[in-house]
Motif scaffolding. Sequence first.
Motif, PDB file in Angstrom:
ATOM      1  N   LYS A   1       6.942   7.490   0.491  1.00 49.83           N
ATOM      2  CA  LYS A   1       8.173   7.090   1.153  1.00 49.83           C
ATOM      3  C   LYS A   1       8.576   8.105   2.219  1.00 49.83           C
ATOM      4  O   LYS A   1       9.040   7.752   3.307  1.00 49.83           O
ATOM      5  CB  LYS A   1       9.308   6.945   0.132  1.00 49.83           C
ATOM      6  CG  LYS A   1      10.632   6.473   0.733  1.00 49.83           C
ATOM      7  CD  LYS A   1      11.694   6.308  -0.338  1.00 49.83           C
ATOM      8  CE  LYS A   1      12.995   5.760   0.262  1.00 49.83           C
ATOM      9  NZ  LYS A   1      13.554   6.607   1.308  1.00 49.83           N
ATOM     10  N   HIS A   2       8.384   9.388   1.916  1.00 47.79           N
ATOM     11  CA  HIS A   2       8.732  10.433   2.866  1.00 47.79           C
ATOM     12  C   HIS A   2       7.895  10.308   4.136  1.00 47.79           C
ATOM     13  O   HIS A   2       8.394  10.427   5.263  1.00 47.79           O
ATOM     14  CB  HIS A   2       8.510  11.803   2.216  1.00 47.79           C
ATOM     15  CG  HIS A   2       8.901  12.946   3.094  1.00 47.79           C
ATOM     16  ND1 HIS A   2       8.107  14.065   3.246  1.00 47.79           N
ATOM     17  CD2 HIS A   2       9.982  13.142   3.893  1.00 47.79           C
ATOM     18  CE1 HIS A   2       8.693  14.903   4.085  1.00 47.79           C
ATOM     19  NE2 HIS A   2       9.830  14.366   4.487  1.00 47.79           N
ATOM     20  N   LEU A   3       6.587  10.034   3.978  1.00 45.26           N
ATOM     21  CA  LEU A   3       5.701   9.879   5.127  1.00 45.26           C
ATOM     22  C   LEU A   3       6.074   8.640   5.951  1.00 45.26           C
ATOM     23  O   LEU A   3       6.016   8.678   7.187  1.00 45.26           O
ATOM     24  CB  LEU A   3       4.250   9.783   4.656  1.00 45.26           C
ATOM     25  CG  LEU A   3       3.694  11.035   3.952  1.00 45.26           C
ATOM     26  CD1 LEU A   3       2.284  10.789   3.450  1.00 45.26           C
ATOM     27  CD2 LEU A   3       3.737  12.241   4.895  1.00 45.26           C
ATOM     28  N   ARG A   4       6.472   7.555   5.256  1.00 42.18           N
ATOM     29  CA  ARG A   4       6.902   6.354   5.978  1.00 42.18           C
ATOM     30  C   ARG A   4       8.166   6.632   6.784  1.00 42.18           C
ATOM     31  O   ARG A   4       8.310   6.182   7.923  1.00 42.18           O
ATOM     32  CB  ARG A   4       7.162   5.210   4.999  1.00 42.18           C
ATOM     33  CG  ARG A   4       5.903   4.584   4.420  1.00 42.18           C
ATOM     34  CD  ARG A   4       6.200   3.189   3.875  1.00 42.18           C
ATOM     35  NE  ARG A   4       7.322   3.202   2.950  1.00 42.18           N
ATOM     36  CZ  ARG A   4       7.221   3.350   1.641  1.00 42.18           C
ATOM     37  NH1 ARG A   4       6.024   3.518   1.088  1.00 42.18           N
ATOM     38  NH2 ARG A   4       8.288   3.325   0.866  1.00 42.18           N
ATOM     39  N   ASP A   5       9.080   7.388   6.192  1.00 45.89           N
ATOM     40  CA  ASP A   5      10.325   7.730   6.896  1.00 45.89           C
ATOM     41  C   ASP A   5      10.049   8.574   8.134  1.00 45.89           C
ATOM     42  O   ASP A   5      10.703   8.410   9.171  1.00 45.89           O
ATOM     43  CB  ASP A   5      11.278   8.481   5.952  1.00 45.89           C
ATOM     44  CG  ASP A   5      11.830   7.590   4.853  1.00 45.89           C
ATOM     45  OD1 ASP A   5      11.744   6.354   5.007  1.00 45.89           O
ATOM     46  OD2 ASP A   5      12.349   8.129   3.848  1.00 45.89           O
TER      47      ASP A   5
ATOM     48  N   LYS B 178       9.721   8.795  14.077  1.00 43.81           N
ATOM     49  CA  LYS B 178       8.989   9.003  15.326  1.00 43.81           C
ATOM     50  C   LYS B 178       9.070   7.763  16.219  1.00 43.81           C
ATOM     51  O   LYS B 178       9.257   7.880  17.436  1.00 43.81           O
ATOM     52  CB  LYS B 178       7.526   9.346  15.027  1.00 43.81           C
ATOM     53  CG  LYS B 178       7.324  10.720  14.399  1.00 43.81           C
ATOM     54  CD  LYS B 178       5.845  10.957  14.135  1.00 43.81           C
ATOM     55  CE  LYS B 178       5.620  12.338  13.545  1.00 43.81           C
ATOM     56  NZ  LYS B 178       4.178  12.604  13.254  1.00 43.81           N
ATOM     57  N   ARG B 179       8.913   6.575  15.612  1.00 41.19           N
ATOM     58  CA  ARG B 179       8.985   5.340  16.389  1.00 41.19           C
ATOM     59  C   ARG B 179      10.374   5.159  17.015  1.00 41.19           C
ATOM     60  O   ARG B 179      10.493   4.768  18.180  1.00 41.19           O
ATOM     61  CB  ARG B 179       8.658   4.138  15.487  1.00 41.19           C
ATOM     62  CG  ARG B 179       7.199   4.028  15.129  1.00 41.19           C
ATOM     63  CD  ARG B 179       6.881   2.645  14.598  1.00 41.19           C
ATOM     64  NE  ARG B 179       7.656   2.334  13.396  1.00 41.19           N
ATOM     65  CZ  ARG B 179       7.261   2.601  12.164  1.00 41.19           C
ATOM     66  NH1 ARG B 179       6.100   3.209  11.959  1.00 41.19           N
ATOM     67  NH2 ARG B 179       8.014   2.263  11.142  1.00 41.19           N
TER      68      ARG B 179
ATOM     69  N   LYS C 288      13.553   7.120  23.806  1.00 40.33           N
ATOM     70  CA  LYS C 288      13.109   7.747  25.047  1.00 40.33           C
ATOM     71  C   LYS C 288      12.771   6.691  26.097  1.00 40.33           C
ATOM     72  O   LYS C 288      13.114   6.840  27.274  1.00 40.33           O
ATOM     73  CB  LYS C 288      11.880   8.633  24.786  1.00 40.33           C
ATOM     74  CG  LYS C 288      12.189   9.907  24.024  1.00 40.33           C
ATOM     75  CD  LYS C 288      10.923  10.712  23.803  1.00 40.33           C
ATOM     76  CE  LYS C 288      11.212  11.986  23.034  1.00 40.33           C
ATOM     77  NZ  LYS C 288       9.977  12.786  22.788  1.00 40.33           N
ATOM     78  N   ARG C 289      12.080   5.618  25.672  1.00 38.07           N
ATOM     79  CA  ARG C 289      11.742   4.547  26.608  1.00 38.07           C
ATOM     80  C   ARG C 289      12.996   3.863  27.143  1.00 38.07           C
ATOM     81  O   ARG C 289      13.085   3.539  28.331  1.00 38.07           O
ATOM     82  CB  ARG C 289      10.843   3.520  25.915  1.00 38.07           C
ATOM     83  CG  ARG C 289       9.402   3.975  25.724  1.00 38.07           C
ATOM     84  CD  ARG C 289       8.497   2.793  25.418  1.00 38.07           C
ATOM     85  NE  ARG C 289       8.891   2.108  24.184  1.00 38.07           N
ATOM     86  CZ  ARG C 289       8.421   2.420  22.977  1.00 38.07           C
ATOM     87  NH1 ARG C 289       7.543   3.416  22.852  1.00 38.07           N
ATOM     88  NH2 ARG C 289       8.809   1.750  21.930  1.00 38.07           N
TER      89      ARG C 289
END
Length: 364
Positions: A330-334, A339-340, A346-347
Amino acid sequence: MHESHSFTSSSCHRKLQQYLDTFLDHPEKYTFPRVQCCSNSTTATTDTANTASPPRSSSRRALYCTDCSKLLIPNDQWPPCIQNGQLDLPFSLDILLSDRRRSSTGFHALVLYHASSSRSSSRRRRMNSYPVVPKDEDKVRLFDLERGDVLPNYHHCAQPQDEQENQGQQHHHQQQQQQQEGGTYVLFPSSTSIPLSSVAKNIHRLIVLDCKWTKSTSHEKLSAISSLPKVHLDHPPNESFYWRWHNAGRGMISTMEAVYFAAWEVMNAKGGGGGGEESLDVLLDWMWLFGIQRAATAQGALQRGKPAPFTLKGKEVQRELRRTEKGSEKHLRDIEQGKRLKEEYKRMVQERNNKKRECVQDIS
């Protein structure tokens, strides 16, 4: 303080635990059918005179209506104290609600007092052939901040006034209410709050915040109550009987528990209200709906094979569900989702800046 009327805080806590445990012993006794109430929101009555929005149409409820605050449990199932119209507090109570009504325990106070008041008025009408002074409808008030209710002007009664001990029953009900407007306090533990027992004899109205602990600090700064004196419980229990968990630390309890312990401390400081342990027993029925809902949560958890949510183990399970361990899936998914979102932001900023430059170029 009279020795014969003095009870320890541990005794008060123990009596409450014994009372709440009776609901756990026979949960089927406190299961009631769902009924419809206030199906037409235009005809429903509000619980305060200062609401800014009409009541909302409610679905079927088993215990009480969250729109008109009517107790929906059959009358013959009510505790004798409520059936006889004897439910009372040693102070007037204002509840400032900033939470869902279905999740609020402070809403219980409004429901129970309205039920008791209705029985009291009906009983007095049967016993008297002449008009009687109704029970103080402003004794318990609820102001729903989420629905835009307007708070009263508390500033004129911020400083406690001398008690009018020698006033007899010859005064009109409205005059009595005006006399009691002095001595308004906010039950809120802070660096400036004082022990409740130190001003117990001056308290006429107690204001209680009913919201999540994460919101309590901001609501404590509301202009309507910011200048009022703050009080805290002398002996708050270390653990709450409530089924909702929090991370605010020990001694943080639900709104209805705070009202119960505050009433006990005020009565105890005044000498037990003249009724000793019997008066303390009357206070327990303010926790009647709390006990019913608490037993229902335990029964639901048992059916799912989980610990009761109001136990230490049950609250830890709830915290664990919200906790994200470092390096877990879950931490890695968060992290990836974060990042997304940053890239999308930014875009978006880049596109906005490009449009601005194009507009400037077109003008030039």
